[in-house]
Motif scaffolding. Structure first.
Motif, PDB file in Angstrom:
ATOM      1  N   TYR A  27      32.745  39.455  29.030  1.00 21.88           N
ATOM      2  CA  TYR A  27      33.489  38.288  29.513  1.00 21.88           C
ATOM      3  C   TYR A  27      32.519  37.119  29.494  1.00 21.88           C
ATOM      4  O   TYR A  27      31.560  37.088  30.254  1.00 21.88           O
ATOM      5  N   LEU A  28      32.728  36.158  28.627  1.00 18.75           N
ATOM      6  CA  LEU A  28      31.786  35.067  28.450  1.00 18.75           C
ATOM      7  C   LEU A  28      32.269  33.742  29.036  1.00 18.75           C
ATOM      8  O   LEU A  28      31.498  32.787  29.126  1.00 18.75           O
ATOM      9  N   TRP A  29      33.518  33.665  29.402  1.00 11.98           N
ATOM     10  CA  TRP A  29      34.052  32.409  29.905  1.00 11.98           C
ATOM     11  C   TRP A  29      33.471  32.136  31.274  1.00 11.98           C
ATOM     12  O   TRP A  29      33.468  32.998  32.146  1.00 11.98           O
ATOM     13  N   GLU A  30      32.980  30.956  31.509  1.00 10.00           N
ATOM     14  CA  GLU A  30      32.273  30.652  32.744  1.00 10.00           C
ATOM     15  C   GLU A  30      33.184  30.284  33.908  1.00 10.00           C
ATOM     16  O   GLU A  30      32.714  30.149  35.029  1.00 10.00           O
ATOM     17  N   ASP A  31      34.474  30.122  33.684  1.00 15.67           N
ATOM     18  CA  ASP A  31      35.403  29.736  34.749  1.00 15.67           C
ATOM     19  C   ASP A  31      35.858  30.980  35.498  1.00 15.67           C
ATOM     20  O   ASP A  31      36.826  31.631  35.131  1.00 15.67           O
ATOM     21  N   GLU A  32      35.153  31.321  36.568  1.00  7.61           N
ATOM     22  CA  GLU A  32      35.491  32.525  37.320  1.00  7.61           C
ATOM     23  C   GLU A  32      36.726  32.337  38.191  1.00  7.61           C
ATOM     24  O   GLU A  32      37.187  33.274  38.825  1.00  7.61           O
ATOM     25  N   ILE A  53      30.658  46.066  39.015  1.00 10.65           N
ATOM     26  CA  ILE A  53      30.826  46.208  40.462  1.00 10.65           C
ATOM     27  C   ILE A  53      29.871  45.258  41.190  1.00 10.65           C
ATOM     28  O   ILE A  53      30.258  44.577  42.146  1.00 10.65           O
ATOM     29  N   THR A  54      28.634  45.174  40.734  1.00 12.51           N
ATOM     30  CA  THR A  54      27.657  44.252  41.329  1.00 12.51           C
ATOM     31  C   THR A  54      28.130  42.812  41.202  1.00 12.51           C
ATOM     32  O   THR A  54      28.030  42.014  42.142  1.00 12.51           O
ATOM     33  N   TRP A  55      28.658  42.453  40.040  1.00 10.38           N
ATOM     34  CA  TRP A  55      29.181  41.098  39.802  1.00 10.38           C
ATOM     35  C   TRP A  55      30.344  40.814  40.740  1.00 10.38           C
ATOM     36  O   TRP A  55      30.418  39.757  41.358  1.00 10.38           O
ATOM     37  N   TRP A  56      31.269  41.775  40.885  1.00 10.39           N
ATOM     38  CA  TRP A  56      32.410  41.619  41.785  1.00 10.39           C
ATOM     39  C   TRP A  56      31.933  41.435  43.222  1.00 10.39           C
ATOM     40  O   TRP A  56      32.441  40.586  43.953  1.00 10.39           O
ATOM     41  N   GLU A  57      30.944  42.216  43.629  1.00 11.97           N
ATOM     42  CA  GLU A  57      30.391  42.070  44.981  1.00 11.97           C
ATOM     43  C   GLU A  57      29.811  40.673  45.192  1.00 11.97           C
ATOM     44  O   GLU A  57      29.918  40.107  46.278  1.00 11.97           O
ATOM     45  N   SER A  58      29.215  40.085  44.159  1.00 16.43           N
ATOM     46  CA  SER A  58      28.687  38.725  44.285  1.00 16.43           C
ATOM     47  C   SER A  58      29.830  37.726  44.484  1.00 16.43           C
ATOM     48  O   SER A  58      29.682  36.755  45.226  1.00 16.43           O
ATOM     49  N   LEU A  59      30.974  37.976  43.841  1.00 19.56           N
ATOM     50  CA  LEU A  59      32.141  37.114  44.059  1.00 19.56           C
ATOM     51  C   LEU A  59      32.612  37.217  45.506  1.00 19.56           C
ATOM     52  O   LEU A  59      32.970  36.214  46.125  1.00 19.56           O
ATOM     53  N   LEU A  60      32.604  38.436  46.055  1.00 21.80           N
ATOM     54  CA  LEU A  60      32.982  38.624  47.452  1.00 21.80           C
ATOM     55  C   LEU A  60      32.055  37.851  48.381  1.00 21.80           C
ATOM     56  O   LEU A  60      32.507  37.201  49.325  1.00 21.80           O
ATOM     57  N   ARG A  61      30.754  37.902  48.121  1.00 16.31           N
ATOM     58  CA  ARG A  61      29.784  37.196  48.959  1.00 16.31           C
ATOM     59  C   ARG A  61      29.984  35.684  48.894  1.00 16.31           C
ATOM     60  O   ARG A  61      29.636  34.967  49.818  1.00 16.31           O
ATOM     61  N   GLN A  62      30.554  35.203  47.781  1.00 18.20           N
ATOM     62  CA  GLN A  62      30.850  33.776  47.637  1.00 18.20           C
ATOM     63  C   GLN A  62      32.164  33.398  48.325  1.00 18.20           C
ATOM     64  O   GLN A  62      32.560  32.245  48.313  1.00 18.20           O
ATOM     65  N   GLY A  63      32.859  34.393  48.883  1.00 22.51           N
ATOM     66  CA  GLY A  63      34.116  34.134  49.567  1.00 22.51           C
ATOM     67  C   GLY A  63      35.352  34.351  48.719  1.00 22.51           C
ATOM     68  O   GLY A  63      36.467  34.120  49.162  1.00 22.51           O
ATOM     69  N   ARG A  64      35.176  34.814  47.499  1.00 19.40           N
ATOM     70  CA  ARG A  64      36.310  35.058  46.611  1.00 19.40           C
ATOM     71  C   ARG A  64      36.824  36.469  46.859  1.00 19.40           C
ATOM     72  O   ARG A  64      36.145  37.442  46.540  1.00 19.40           O
ATOM     73  N   GLN A  65      37.981  36.584  47.468  1.00 18.49           N
ATOM     74  CA  GLN A  65      38.576  37.901  47.713  1.00 18.49           C
ATOM     75  C   GLN A  65      39.489  38.218  46.539  1.00 18.49           C
ATOM     76  O   GLN A  65      40.597  37.693  46.449  1.00 18.49           O
ATOM     77  N   ILE A  66      38.996  39.056  45.667  1.00 15.69           N
ATOM     78  CA  ILE A  66      39.715  39.318  44.422  1.00 15.69           C
ATOM     79  C   ILE A  66      40.017  40.809  44.296  1.00 15.69           C
ATOM     80  O   ILE A  66      39.142  41.644  44.470  1.00 15.69           O
TER      81      ILE A  66
END
Length: 84
Positions: A27-32, A53-66
């Motif tokens: 996934y290369l698109w930068e718009d998360e 999984i590590t990347w998803w966890e970083s999204l969670l730490r940023q407040g993104r509940q996905i």
């Protein structure tokens, strides 16, 4: 791409980023913010899944509940790995 995603979402579509950390098709698109869910597990456990999984966890730490999906696509009918 933004216009296409906006049109799809206006019709009720959910957008999933599949294989977000796969070395074969990353996934290369930068718009998360473009997707509604993410596939962090595809096929048998391997380093690409752990990285996702590590990347998803970083999204969670940023407040993104996905929400997560796993095994959401299927490529080869004769593969021992099955959908879902």
């Amino acid at each position: 791409m933004h216009a296409l995603l906006a049109a799809a979402k206006a019709e009720g579509a959910l957008v999933s980023a599949n294989h977000p950390r796969c070395n074969n098709c990353p996934y290369l698109w930068e718009d998360e913010g473009a997707f509604d869910m993410v596939e962090v597990w595809n096929g048998p456990m391997r380093p690409d899944n752990l990285s996702a999984i590590t990347w998803w966890e970083s999204l969670l730490r940023q407040g993104r509940q996905i929400p997560l999906v796993g095994g959401s696509d299927f490529h080869r009918p004769l593969s021992p790995v099955r959908l879902g």
